[in-house]
Design a protein around this motif. Structure first.
Motif, mmCIF file in Angstrom:
data_model
loop_
_atom_site.group_PDB
_atom_site.id
_atom_site.type_symbol
_atom_site.label_atom_id
_atom_site.label_comp_id
_atom_site.label_asym_id
_atom_site.label_seq_id
_atom_site.Cartn_x
_atom_site.Cartn_y
_atom_site.Cartn_z
ATOM 1 N N GLN A 12 0.920 -1.319 0.084
ATOM 2 C CA GLN A 12 -0.163 0.103 -0.120
ATOM 3 C C GLN A 12 1.061 1.435 0.206
ATOM 4 O OE1 GLN A 12 -2.134 -0.839 3.492
ATOM 5 N NE2 GLN A 12 -0.999 0.843 4.753
ATOM 6 N N GLN A 13 0.390 2.356 -0.478
ATOM 7 C CA GLN A 13 1.448 3.399 -0.751
ATOM 8 C C GLN A 13 1.634 4.247 0.439
ATOM 9 O OE1 GLN A 13 -0.557 6.332 -3.324
ATOM 10 N NE2 GLN A 13 1.144 7.458 -3.507
ATOM 11 N N PHE A 14 0.582 4.180 1.681
ATOM 12 C CA PHE A 14 1.287 4.707 2.993
ATOM 13 C C PHE A 14 1.060 3.922 4.096
ATOM 14 C CE2 PHE A 14 -0.050 8.287 0.300
ATOM 15 C CZ PHE A 14 1.285 9.139 0.065
ATOM 16 N N LEU A 15 1.962 3.404 4.747
ATOM 17 C CA LEU A 15 1.694 2.521 5.767
ATOM 18 C C LEU A 15 1.626 3.622 7.132
ATOM 19 C CD1 LEU A 15 4.661 -0.079 5.465
ATOM 20 C CD2 LEU A 15 2.228 -0.434 5.318
ATOM 21 N N LEU A 16 2.142 4.603 7.153
ATOM 22 C CA LEU A 16 1.683 5.702 8.173
ATOM 23 C C LEU A 16 1.243 7.000 7.738
ATOM 24 C CD1 LEU A 16 5.468 5.768 9.767
ATOM 25 C CD2 LEU A 16 3.688 4.797 10.713
ATOM 26 N N PRO A 17 0.292 7.404 8.544
ATOM 27 C CA PRO A 17 -0.476 8.696 7.890
ATOM 28 C C PRO A 17 0.578 9.638 7.429
ATOM 29 C CG PRO A 17 -0.708 8.409 10.361
ATOM 30 C CD PRO A 17 0.248 7.383 9.932
ATOM 31 N N VAL A 18 0.124 10.498 6.419
ATOM 32 C CA VAL A 18 0.942 11.397 5.777
ATOM 33 C C VAL A 18 1.442 12.566 6.232
ATOM 34 C CG1 VAL A 18 0.627 12.924 3.420
ATOM 35 C CG2 VAL A 18 -0.559 10.830 3.650
ATOM 36 N N ASP A 19 0.620 13.078 7.341
ATOM 37 C CA ASP A 19 0.943 14.190 8.283
ATOM 38 C C ASP A 19 1.757 13.460 9.390
ATOM 39 O OD1 ASP A 19 1.108 16.295 9.967
ATOM 40 O OD2 ASP A 19 -0.867 16.899 9.945
ATOM 41 N N MET A 20 2.905 14.025 9.492
ATOM 42 C CA MET A 20 3.711 13.390 10.734
ATOM 43 C C MET A 20 2.998 13.446 12.230
ATOM 44 S SD MET A 20 7.826 14.090 9.442
ATOM 45 C CE MET A 20 8.361 13.177 10.758
ATOM 46 N N MET A 21 2.369 14.652 12.170
ATOM 47 C CA MET A 21 1.707 15.053 13.368
ATOM 48 C C MET A 21 0.695 13.997 13.888
ATOM 49 S SD MET A 21 3.052 17.764 14.581
ATOM 50 C CE MET A 21 1.923 18.392 15.946
ATOM 51 N N ASP A 22 0.295 13.110 13.110
ATOM 52 C CA ASP A 22 -0.794 11.952 13.313
ATOM 53 C C ASP A 22 0.055 10.545 13.622
ATOM 54 O OD1 ASP A 22 -2.796 13.810 12.576
ATOM 55 O OD2 ASP A 22 -2.875 13.172 10.499
ATOM 56 N N TRP A 23 1.219 10.646 13.457
ATOM 57 C CA TRP A 23 2.153 9.307 13.905
ATOM 58 C C TRP A 23 1.828 8.985 15.377
ATOM 59 C CZ3 TRP A 23 7.372 9.150 10.997
ATOM 60 C CH2 TRP A 23 7.183 9.192 9.529
#
Length: 138
Positions: A12-23
């Motif tokens: 999948q394209q993103f394993l983590l949220p795009v915005d680092m603040m949501d990590w």
């Protein structure tokens, strides 16, 4: 009753949220460390950096300080271990983004600024204590 297994989609394209603040959760200590370091007067650290010269630009002292404080608060002191965590752990990745410092950069920064770092560490610990954080003394 399910008749299949849930399997991870590793492509999948993103394993983590795009915005680092949501990590990480809002109450994660990494936010407090980064914010506390950003409030510090780091002109002494910045004055020794070679900005505007040939070669790659240096890493921001605020990032390296936040990285070391965060690592120390988790009992990690090895520069090599810190470098590895910057590639794998969400808290460390939040601090460095895509600008992962090499272990030699971390070690040299620590060695060069050992005297200055103590006062910044104490100020950050004080800020964390006031803010309800639980950083250990480094």
């Amino acid at each position: 009753m399910a008749h299949f297994f849930r399997k991870p989609d590793r492509r999948q394209q993103f394993l983590l949220p795009v915005d680092m603040m949501d990590w990480l959760a809002e109450d994660d200590i990494v936010h407090l460390v980064v914010d506390a370091v950003e409030l510090m007067d780091l002109s002494g650290f910045e004055a020794t950096s070679k900005v505007g010269r040939a070669g790659q630009p240096p890493f921001a002292p605020a990032m390296l300080l936040a990285l070391l404080i965060y690592a120390y608060s988790h009992g990690v002191r090895s520069s090599r271990a810190i470098e590895r965590l910057c590639r794998r752990d969400a808290g460390y990745r939040f601090i460095v983004g895509h600008e992962v410092p090499d272990h030699t950069v971390i070690a040299r920064f620590r060695q060069k600024h050992a005297g200055r770092m103590k006062s910044v560490f104490l100020q950050v610990l004080g800020s964390c204590r006031e803010g309800g954080g639980n950083l250990k003394a480094a």
